[in-house]
Design a protein around this motif. Structure first.
Motif, PDB file in Angstrom:
ATOM      1  N   ALA A 157     141.567 -73.759 -89.776  1.00  0.00           N
ATOM      2  CA  ALA A 157     141.484 -73.150 -91.071  1.00  0.00           C
ATOM      3  C   ALA A 157     141.580 -74.039 -92.430  1.00  0.00           C
ATOM      4  N   GLU A 158     140.549 -73.740 -93.289  1.00  0.00           N
ATOM      5  CA  GLU A 158     140.760 -74.550 -94.527  1.00  0.00           C
ATOM      6  C   GLU A 158     141.801 -74.386 -95.354  1.00  0.00           C
ATOM      7  N   ASP A 159     142.245 -73.006 -95.497  1.00  0.00           N
ATOM      8  CA  ASP A 159     143.253 -72.426 -96.239  1.00  0.00           C
ATOM      9  C   ASP A 159     144.005 -71.234 -95.540  1.00  0.00           C
ATOM     10  N   PRO A 160     144.954 -71.592 -94.607  1.00  0.00           N
ATOM     11  CA  PRO A 160     145.600 -70.443 -93.805  1.00  0.00           C
ATOM     12  C   PRO A 160     146.131 -69.300 -94.733  1.00  0.00           C
ATOM     13  N   ALA A 161     146.525 -69.719 -95.841  1.00  0.00           N
ATOM     14  CA  ALA A 161     147.128 -68.710 -96.822  1.00  0.00           C
ATOM     15  C   ALA A 161     145.940 -67.485 -96.916  1.00  0.00           C
ATOM     16  N   LYS A 162     144.719 -67.991 -97.017  1.00  0.00           N
ATOM     17  CA  LYS A 162     143.789 -66.938 -97.412  1.00  0.00           C
ATOM     18  C   LYS A 162     142.960 -66.616 -96.163  1.00  0.00           C
ATOM     19  N   GLY A 163     143.337 -66.189 -95.035  1.00  0.00           N
ATOM     20  CA  GLY A 163     142.663 -65.776 -93.945  1.00  0.00           C
ATOM     21  C   GLY A 163     143.137 -66.146 -92.689  1.00  0.00           C
ATOM     22  N   HIS A 185     112.248 -65.060 -82.069  1.00  0.00           N
ATOM     23  CA  HIS A 185     113.296 -65.538 -82.833  1.00  0.00           C
ATOM     24  C   HIS A 185     113.136 -65.607 -84.368  1.00  0.00           C
ATOM     25  N   THR A 186     114.090 -65.013 -85.133  1.00  0.00           N
ATOM     26  CA  THR A 186     113.857 -64.863 -86.497  1.00  0.00           C
ATOM     27  C   THR A 186     114.603 -65.739 -87.565  1.00  0.00           C
ATOM     28  N   GLY A 187     115.341 -66.725 -86.858  1.00  0.00           N
ATOM     29  CA  GLY A 187     116.258 -67.794 -87.376  1.00  0.00           C
ATOM     30  C   GLY A 187     117.691 -67.534 -87.362  1.00  0.00           C
ATOM     31  N   TRP A 188     118.484 -68.397 -87.127  1.00  0.00           N
ATOM     32  CA  TRP A 188     119.783 -68.524 -86.825  1.00  0.00           C
ATOM     33  C   TRP A 188     120.797 -68.520 -88.411  1.00  0.00           C
ATOM     34  N   ASP A 189     121.725 -67.693 -88.343  1.00  0.00           N
ATOM     35  CA  ASP A 189     122.642 -67.738 -89.513  1.00  0.00           C
ATOM     36  C   ASP A 189     123.874 -68.021 -89.205  1.00  0.00           C
ATOM     37  N   VAL A 190     124.070 -69.195 -89.510  1.00  0.00           N
ATOM     38  CA  VAL A 190     125.583 -69.769 -89.301  1.00  0.00           C
ATOM     39  C   VAL A 190     126.572 -69.737 -90.388  1.00  0.00           C
ATOM     40  N   CYS A 191     127.586 -69.000 -90.104  1.00  0.00           N
ATOM     41  CA  CYS A 191     128.634 -68.626 -91.221  1.00  0.00           C
ATOM     42  C   CYS A 191     129.943 -69.016 -90.780  1.00  0.00           C
ATOM     43  N   LEU A 192     130.920 -69.779 -91.710  1.00  0.00           N
ATOM     44  CA  LEU A 192     132.107 -69.885 -91.501  1.00  0.00           C
ATOM     45  C   LEU A 192     132.935 -68.654 -91.955  1.00  0.00           C
ATOM     46  N   CYS A 193     133.789 -68.110 -90.939  1.00  0.00           N
ATOM     47  CA  CYS A 193     134.681 -66.836 -91.244  1.00  0.00           C
ATOM     48  C   CYS A 193     136.125 -67.246 -91.417  1.00  0.00           C
ATOM     49  N   ASP A 194     136.847 -66.637 -91.767  1.00  0.00           N
ATOM     50  CA  ASP A 194     138.152 -66.772 -91.916  1.00  0.00           C
ATOM     51  C   ASP A 194     138.767 -65.865 -90.712  1.00  0.00           C
ATOM     52  N   GLY A 195     140.250 -66.180 -90.575  1.00  0.00           N
ATOM     53  CA  GLY A 195     140.875 -65.402 -89.357  1.00  0.00           C
ATOM     54  C   GLY A 195     140.791 -63.778 -89.325  1.00  0.00           C
ATOM     55  N   ASN A 196     140.299 -63.207 -90.317  1.00  0.00           N
ATOM     56  CA  ASN A 196     140.042 -61.841 -90.424  1.00  0.00           C
ATOM     57  C   ASN A 196     138.641 -61.727 -90.224  1.00  0.00           C
ATOM     58  N   GLY A 197     137.821 -62.525 -89.845  1.00  0.00           N
ATOM     59  CA  GLY A 197     136.371 -62.318 -89.727  1.00  0.00           C
ATOM     60  C   GLY A 197     135.556 -62.105 -91.110  1.00  0.00           C
ATOM     61  N   GLU A 198     136.235 -62.589 -92.133  1.00  0.00           N
ATOM     62  CA  GLU A 198     135.533 -62.362 -93.226  1.00  0.00           C
ATOM     63  C   GLU A 198     134.767 -63.588 -93.545  1.00  0.00           C
ATOM     64  N   PRO A 199     133.398 -63.531 -94.001  1.00  0.00           N
ATOM     65  CA  PRO A 199     132.520 -64.712 -94.620  1.00  0.00           C
ATOM     66  C   PRO A 199     133.095 -65.617 -95.370  1.00  0.00           C
TER      67      PRO A 199
END
Length: 236
Positions: A157-163, A185-199
């Motif tokens: 986690a980059e910031d545990p206090a925020k997710g 295939h139409t392309g991969w979307d790579v997304c970092l998400c917090d512990g709540n699953g929020e992008p």
């Protein structure tokens, strides 16, 4: 002076060798006394029980079944080919040789039938986009966790206090899917998400905005490289 007697090719060997020139693998069935040849319609390995297959054997009006391990010409007979999928069996090919002809004289005719049937009925494995991605990640020593519509890679986690502490990198196609054919295939979307699953932010976006298809190999390689770069400083 000794006389070397040449070893005669068996009917099964002759058929197997001829089929091989067309890229078709025939297997003898030791459990059945090598009575016939089995040809897997779903791959090159020996067909298991219930696997669609062709069974090639020799037929003689006097003895019905003949062993394909017998030398060519040992008995008069003709080739027959049956289809078997574990629930039903039916003869598809009857050799045209008469009882006076030597065993397997119509091998070429039988091979032509098997080759045509094989080309029309074999199952061609479909390359799945998710598998291409997993292979690309493996080159970086990364093993993702499979979800229904995506792959996840746990990260620190980059910031545990925020997710929370359990952050992940999620990868999915625009479909969204990971089981679609690589050719679609139409392309991969790579997304970092917090512990709540929020992008949190995008790490790679290979999605084609114009709706065109992406080269799955190249796109997977780029997506994997982006994930590897992030993990180099943010391992879980």
């Amino acid at each position: 002076m000794s006389v070397v007697v040449p070893v005669r090719e068996t009917a099964g060997q002759q058929m197997t060798r001829t089929l091989a020139t067309s890229g078709i693998t025939a297997h003898t069935d030791a459990d059945a006394g090598n009575s016939w040849l089995a040809i897997n319609l779903g791959g090159a390995d020996f067909p298991g029980v219930g696997v669609p297959q062709l069974v090639a054997y020799l037929y003689d009006t006097r003895e019905d079944w003949l062993f394909v391990k017998e030398p060519v010409g040992s008995f008069p007979g003709t080739w027959r080919v049956a289809y078997d999928d574990g629930t039903r069996s039916r003869i598809l090919f009857y050799g045209s040789a008469s009882a006076m002809k030597a065993t397997a004289t119509e091998t070429a005719e039988c091979v032509a039938f098997i080759t045509n049937f094989y080309k029309e009925h074999t199952t061609v494995p479909v390359v799945v986009s998710g598998n291409v991605l997993v292979d690309a990640l493996a080159k970086h020593g990364i093993s993702p966790v499979r979800d229904i519509l995506s792959y996840a890679v746990p990260v620190k986690a980059e910031d545990p206090a925020k997710g929370g502490d359990d952050w992940s990198i999620y990868v999915a196609d625009h479909q969204p899917s990971i089981d679609h054919p690589a050719a679609e295939h139409t392309g991969w979307d790579v997304c970092l998400c917090d512990g709540n699953g929020e992008p949190v932010r995008s790490l790679y976006d290979g999605i084609r905005r114009d709706g065109s298809l992406a080269d799955c190999e190249r796109d997977s390689s780029l997506a994997a490289a982006a994930i590897a770069e992030y993990l180099s400083t943010h391992r879980a």
